[in-house]
Write a protein that holds these residues in place. Structure first.
Motif, PDB file in Angstrom:
ATOM      1  N   GLU A 156       1.102 -77.502 -45.727  1.00  0.00           N
ATOM      2  CA  GLU A 156       0.222 -78.222 -46.658  1.00  0.00           C
ATOM      3  C   GLU A 156       0.201 -77.601 -48.050  1.00  0.00           C
ATOM      4  O   GLU A 156      -0.291 -78.204 -48.992  1.00  0.00           O
ATOM      5  CB  GLU A 156      -1.224 -78.251 -46.135  1.00  0.00           C
ATOM      6  N   TRP A 157       0.695 -76.375 -48.147  1.00  0.00           N
ATOM      7  CA  TRP A 157       0.732 -75.733 -49.469  1.00  0.00           C
ATOM      8  C   TRP A 157       1.534 -76.602 -50.450  1.00  0.00           C
ATOM      9  O   TRP A 157       1.219 -76.689 -51.625  1.00  0.00           O
ATOM     10  CB  TRP A 157       1.341 -74.332 -49.357  1.00  0.00           C
ATOM     11  N   THR A 158       2.572 -77.228 -49.938  1.00  0.00           N
ATOM     12  CA  THR A 158       3.412 -78.070 -50.793  1.00  0.00           C
ATOM     13  C   THR A 158       2.729 -79.404 -51.088  1.00  0.00           C
ATOM     14  O   THR A 158       2.710 -79.865 -52.220  1.00  0.00           O
ATOM     15  CB  THR A 158       4.760 -78.346 -50.085  1.00  0.00           C
ATOM     16  N   SER A 159       2.135 -79.990 -50.053  1.00  0.00           N
ATOM     17  CA  SER A 159       1.574 -81.337 -50.236  1.00  0.00           C
ATOM     18  C   SER A 159       0.168 -81.311 -50.848  1.00  0.00           C
ATOM     19  O   SER A 159      -0.226 -82.247 -51.528  1.00  0.00           O
ATOM     20  CB  SER A 159       1.548 -82.072 -48.894  1.00  0.00           C
ATOM     21  N   ASP A 160      -0.588 -80.244 -50.606  1.00  0.00           N
ATOM     22  CA  ASP A 160      -1.987 -80.201 -51.067  1.00  0.00           C
ATOM     23  C   ASP A 160      -2.357 -78.775 -51.481  1.00  0.00           C
ATOM     24  O   ASP A 160      -3.198 -78.123 -50.866  1.00  0.00           O
ATOM     25  CB  ASP A 160      -2.919 -80.698 -49.936  1.00  0.00           C
ATOM     26  N   GLY A 200      -9.158 -72.820 -41.680  1.00  0.00           N
ATOM     27  CA  GLY A 200      -8.078 -73.759 -41.953  1.00  0.00           C
ATOM     28  C   GLY A 200      -6.891 -73.067 -42.603  1.00  0.00           C
ATOM     29  O   GLY A 200      -5.781 -73.568 -42.549  1.00  0.00           O
ATOM     30  N   ALA A 201      -7.119 -71.929 -43.212  1.00  0.00           N
ATOM     31  CA  ALA A 201      -5.977 -71.193 -43.769  1.00  0.00           C
ATOM     32  C   ALA A 201      -5.404 -70.315 -42.669  1.00  0.00           C
ATOM     33  O   ALA A 201      -6.110 -69.906 -41.758  1.00  0.00           O
ATOM     34  CB  ALA A 201      -6.427 -70.339 -44.939  1.00  0.00           C
ATOM     35  N   SER A 202      -4.129 -70.048 -42.737  1.00  0.00           N
ATOM     36  CA  SER A 202      -3.550 -69.239 -41.664  1.00  0.00           C
ATOM     37  C   SER A 202      -3.922 -67.780 -41.871  1.00  0.00           C
ATOM     38  O   SER A 202      -3.946 -67.283 -42.980  1.00  0.00           O
ATOM     39  CB  SER A 202      -2.031 -69.400 -41.613  1.00  0.00           C
ATOM     40  N   PHE A 203      -4.221 -67.151 -40.788  1.00  0.00           N
ATOM     41  CA  PHE A 203      -4.638 -65.757 -40.841  1.00  0.00           C
ATOM     42  C   PHE A 203      -3.428 -64.916 -40.475  1.00  0.00           C
ATOM     43  O   PHE A 203      -2.925 -64.991 -39.362  1.00  0.00           O
ATOM     44  CB  PHE A 203      -5.755 -65.557 -39.820  1.00  0.00           C
TER      45      PHE A 203
END
Ligand SMILES: *[C@@H]1O[C@H](CO)[C@@H](O)[C@H](O)[C@H]1NC(C)=O
Ligand SMILES: *[C@@H]1O[C@H](CO)[C@@H](O)[C@H](O)[C@H]1NC(C)=O
Ligand SMILES: *[C@@H]1O[C@H](CO)[C@@H](O)[C@H](O)[C@H]1NC(C)=O
Length: 267
Positions: A37-41, A252-255
């Protein structure tokens, strides 16, 4: 925070011959940019990352938090609650940094870190600047691998000098990581300069595997007087300790990784 305190005790036990040495920082390497999602949002993911930091701070950790961020967060413009600034600045408003300044010349490392060092004098938080020694075949200019140990030593010195007037925000230099730096210096037989640097250990077998721990402790003796702090990988301790890990990973962020920073002094 009892789980965290347990971790500190474990870490102190781990360095039991250094029983007086305090654990001084909790470092997290979360890496929101590894999510698809870093790329899309990007705005959304960056804001989730900042939400996570705010949740961590709301837990009132007994030690200052530090976030490992890549050098290019100072080029990512983010809007949060109507305020637009760089992602590095939003993080600096909240916590200290480990800048993963993974380049292979002093000048590039200085250029890449200077915005964070400058902003740190406004935010009142500090930055450690880390260099990489791991082999990165697809990104050869992101590591000192391929250069020699004296190149690394002289560049560490140049970076330190460049920020010598900025000690209020420039905290220290750091080498990533223990095993690769060891290879890089032919088992620490190459000269290591007087500049005391941090060591980002990265390898959790230092905690988990007794033989590895012993080798590590022997290396610390060789590095006596050269290190300021070691960052011990504590990811597995967090998994095992349960509760906080779940809180921390729910955003929601990866740990990714979690380290305890222990100021190192010889026995
Ligand atoms: C470092 O400090 C000097 C002296 O105060 C200042 O001129 C310079 O802009 C600072 N550099 C950074 C990167 O903050
Ligand atoms: C290290 O490499 C540099 C070039 O990057 C070279 O000038 C220097 O002689 C080398 N030093 C040693 C000790 O091999
Ligand atoms: C470093 O130590 C390892 C393990 O003892 C050994 O296998 C390796 O050959 C050594 N490397 C150098 C360059 O001395």
């Amino acid at each position: 925070m009892s789980k965290l305190i347990t971790l500190f005790l474990l870490a102190t036990l781990f360095t039991s011959c250094h029983a007086q040495i305090p654990v001084t920082t909790i470092q997290l390497d979360i890496e929101p940019y590894t999510l698809s999602e870093w790329t899309s949002d990007r705005q959304g993911v960056a804001n989730q990352f900042l939400d996570l930091i705010d949740k961590l701070l709301a837990l009132k950790p007994p030690l200052p938090l530090r976030f490992a961020i890549p050098r290019w967060f100072d080029g990512i413009s983010i809007t949060r609650n109507g305020v637009t600034k760089y992602l590095s600045q939003f993080v600096q408003d909240r916590a200290h940094l480990m800048i993963m300044d993974y380049v292979n010349t002093a000048q590039r490392a200085i250029n890449d870190a200077q915005d964070e060092i400058k902003y740190g004098s406004i935010s009142g938080t500090k930055s450690v600047i880390g260099l990489e020694t791991m082999q990165l075949p697809s990104e050869p200019t992101s590591t000192y691998y391929g250069k020699n140990a004296s190149d690394l030593e002289s560049d560490l010195q140049l970076i330190d000098s460049a920020f010598s007037l900025n000690r209020s925000s420039f905290e220290a230099l750091c080498v990533h990581d223990w095993k690769n730096w060891k290879v890089f210096t032919a088992n620490f037989t190459k000269p290591i300069g007087q500049l005391r640097r941090d060591l980002y250990v990265w390898d959790n077998s230092v905690i988990l595997v007794e033989e590895v721990r012993k080798i590590f402790m022997d290396d610390l003796k060789i590095l006596n007087g050269k290190l300021r702090r070691v960052y011990l990988e504590a990811e597995y301790l967090m998994y095992n300790s349960g509760v906080e890990f779940k809180v921390w990973s729910r955003s929601g962020a990866s740990f990714r990784r979690f380290q305890l920073g222990i100021n190192y002094k010889s026995c």
